[in-house]
Each structure stands twice: as C-alpha cells, then as structure tokens.
Write an enzyme that holds these catalytic residues in place. Sequence first.
Site, PDB file in Angstrom:
ATOM      1  N   LYS A 158     -10.119 -18.878 -32.103  1.00  0.00           N
ATOM      2  CA  LYS A 158     -10.396 -17.579 -31.483  1.00  0.00           C
ATOM      3  C   LYS A 158     -11.901 -17.354 -31.609  1.00  0.00           C
ATOM      4  O   LYS A 158     -12.377 -16.723 -32.553  1.00  0.00           O
ATOM      5  CB  LYS A 158      -9.573 -16.485 -32.182  1.00  0.00           C
ATOM      6  CG  LYS A 158      -9.367 -15.252 -31.326  1.00  0.00           C
ATOM      7  CD  LYS A 158      -8.277 -14.384 -31.933  1.00  0.00           C
ATOM      8  CE  LYS A 158      -8.221 -13.024 -31.295  1.00  0.00           C
ATOM      9  NZ  LYS A 158      -7.812 -12.987 -29.905  1.00  0.00           N
TER      10      LYS A 158
HETATM   11  N1  PPE Z   1      -4.039 -15.650 -26.183  1.00  0.00           N
HETATM   12  C1  PPE Z   1      -5.279 -15.123 -26.120  1.00  0.00           C
HETATM   13  C2  PPE Z   1      -6.289 -15.763 -25.237  1.00  0.00           C
HETATM   14  C3  PPE Z   1      -5.570 -13.992 -26.884  1.00  0.00           C
HETATM   15  O1  PPE Z   1      -6.792 -13.485 -26.833  1.00  0.00           O
HETATM   16  C4  PPE Z   1      -4.571 -13.404 -27.686  1.00  0.00           C
HETATM   17  C5  PPE Z   1      -4.870 -12.191 -28.502  1.00  0.00           C
HETATM   18  C6  PPE Z   1      -3.300 -13.998 -27.708  1.00  0.00           C
HETATM   19  C7  PPE Z   1      -3.079 -15.109 -26.941  1.00  0.00           C
HETATM   20  C8  PPE Z   1      -2.197 -13.472 -28.575  1.00  0.00           C
HETATM   21  O2  PPE Z   1      -2.459 -13.724 -29.926  1.00  0.00           O
HETATM   22  P1  PPE Z   1      -1.904 -12.784 -31.092  1.00  0.00           P
HETATM   23  O3  PPE Z   1      -2.651 -11.507 -31.013  1.00  0.00           O
HETATM   24  O4  PPE Z   1      -2.181 -13.543 -32.332  1.00  0.00           O
HETATM   25  O5  PPE Z   1      -0.442 -12.586 -30.858  1.00  0.00           O
HETATM   26  N2  PPE Z   1      -5.800 -11.322 -27.962  1.00  0.00           N
HETATM   27  C9  PPE Z   1      -6.452 -10.327 -28.792  1.00  0.00           C
HETATM   28  C10 PPE Z   1      -7.645  -9.731 -28.110  1.00  0.00           C
HETATM   29  C11 PPE Z   1      -7.385  -8.759 -27.019  1.00  0.00           C
HETATM   30  C12 PPE Z   1      -8.643  -8.082 -26.547  1.00  0.00           C
HETATM   31  O6  PPE Z   1      -8.650  -7.618 -25.401  1.00  0.00           O
HETATM   32  O7  PPE Z   1      -9.615  -8.003 -27.303  1.00  0.00           O
HETATM   33  C13 PPE Z   1      -5.480  -9.282 -29.296  1.00  0.00           C
HETATM   34  O8  PPE Z   1      -4.405  -9.105 -28.717  1.00  0.00           O
HETATM   35  O9  PPE Z   1      -5.803  -8.645 -30.286  1.00  0.00           O
END
Ligand code: PPE
Length: 308
Positions: A158
């Site tokens: 990330k």
């Molecule tokens: N894929 C991506 C590309 C992504 O950024 C997130 C989280 C996920 C999947 C889901 O991951 P998880 O939160 O561990 O279930 N995206 C974060 C950022 C959003 C934003 O706009 O800033 C979030 O959901 O916190």
Amino acid sequence: MAPRSEWIWWNGRLVPWDQATVHVTAHALHYGTSVFEGIRAYETPQGAAVFRLRPHLARLFFSARLLRFEIPYTEDELAQAVVETVRANRHSSCYIRPLVFRGAGPLGVDGRSCPVEVVIITFEWGKYLGQEALEKGVDVIVSSWRRMAPDTFPALGKIGGQYVNSQFAAMEAHDLGYAEAIMLDAYGYVAEGSGENLFLVKDGVLYTPPFHNSILLGVTRDAVLTLAREQGIEVREQPIPREWLYAADELFMTGTAAEITPVRSVDRIPIGCGKPGPITRRLQERFFAIVTGQAPDIYGWLTPVGSA
Ligand code: PPE
C-alpha cells in the site's frame, strides 16, 4: 469535507492538527515515497473499538519493507499509538490513517538518505460511497486504465505513489457519472476497484480474484472470506475474466472505507435484479453485527480503545 480532529501522532508525540506540516522538499511529495493504512474504529456498546488493527499494521510494515523504510517503532508501539490517538481525539468511531513517508532531505530518486517520518491521523469519516450506496448499491464501469503489471509496481504494497494509478481510474469513473471503477490487471483479468476489492456471486459460489491479479490483499477481503466460509458459502479465489462480471448474480466491493458496498450495475448492465442480493446482504449484516459489537467478536477482530 476536509478531515479534522484535535491531535496527530507524529514520531512519538501528539501534536495539534494545524502544526502537523511538512517541508516542500519532503521526498514523498516529489516521488510518492510513502506507505499508509486505512483502518476503522467502530462505535460499540463498550466504546470505540479498532477493527483488525494487527493485520493493518502488519501490512504497513510489509509495505515499508518493500520501499526499504526502517520504521523506528515496533508493531506493538504503533498499535499502542493508534489506540492513544483515537482516545486523545475522543472519537466514538473514526477512520485511522497511519502514514510513513520519506521527509525532507536530498532530492533524487533513491530517497534512502531522507528521514522516515511516522504519523497517525484520525478523523471522522462516514460512509465512503454514501449510506444509500450500502443499501441500494452503486453503478460502476470497467476502467480503461489497467492496474500495474507485476514487474512494474508491487501491487501488494500500500504505497502512496501507486495511488496515482487508482486516481486515473477514479477520475474517469466520476467524470462519466459512475461511483467507482473496476480495474483489470495487465493481462485483462479482473483485479479490483480503485480503492476496494471485488467479489461476485454466481450460482451460489463466491468468487474473488487471487493475489496474483495485481490486487491489494484487503483486510476486509480477508474478513469477508472468513465470514463466507463460516456461512458455508463455497469460495473460489481464481482469475476472473471480464465477462463473468456480466454473468454475476451479485457483485460487491470491500474495503475499510467502502466496507461492503453492493454493485448494482457494471457498464450499465444490471447485476442480478439490480438490487443487493441475498448473499451480499447476509455478509453485510454479519460484518456490521461483529464490528459494532452487536454480535460476539469470535475472531478477535476488535481492539477496545477504552476511555481517556
Ligand atoms: N484495494 C485497494 C487498491 C485499496 O486501496 C483498498 C483500501 C482495498 C483494496 C481494500 O483493502 P482493506 O481496506 O484492507 O480492506 N483502500 C483504502 C483507501 C481508500 C481511500 O480512498 O483512501 C481504505 O479503504 O481505507
């Protein structure tokens, strides 16, 4: 609305929100040299509780490792710092954004001589795609932008700079009047949303792309897989061709910010009957029951924050 709270944790101490600023020569600003997390704390009958703090911190350390950041704190110390920040800001629920970045130092692509800065920002953040989105579902498109090829950027990390790719997809979707974009990987298989993982249901089976299709391994994705298995739903983590989206009976996106958001159409093609389906609803209900402390925390997902 711009986020706001009272305190930001910065390299070991709480500083007032307005004083948490960086110099314009910060390496991260020029080259995207940052890693971050998004974590939620939910309101429960026992007060605020952080959802899956440890897996988020583990992913933060993994992202940092990819970028060769030395984080001068242990996971235990950052876990403590998150709790402390949520408590100091007296949130009943909030979004938590730990961010580690290369600060001011010499410019130049290899930033390893710039200092590593660690901050924890917390603020109130409602429903990412709106309360209505959670109930009725959203309309999405398949983006013309692809996720990174595996030998270009490490999708499992990330990493700040990588979100420029997500921004292209999100801006395109928003300009065309859609709530979100679904991105394909470099080989044309379904990957994920600009900030969410993707699931689909076909004939009672739950499908989601595996980790080699350029996805982020979402913590919410993992929770949904656990809940699906608990409910006796067959799960298949396998590459998904684009057209399987159009065959789906149900489709939903998962993420910390987006939680479990149903998708009601893709490329204007309605999914199922155009309403959130029964499996999506079941998983949503079970998820929200656990995170809000209405159902027992049998998986140990919650870290209580306690009172100030
Ligand atoms: N894929 C991506 C590309 C992504 O950024 C997130 C989280 C996920 C999947 C889901 O991951 P998880 O939160 O561990 O279930 N995206 C974060 C950022 C959003 C934003 O706009 O800033 C979030 O959901 O916190």
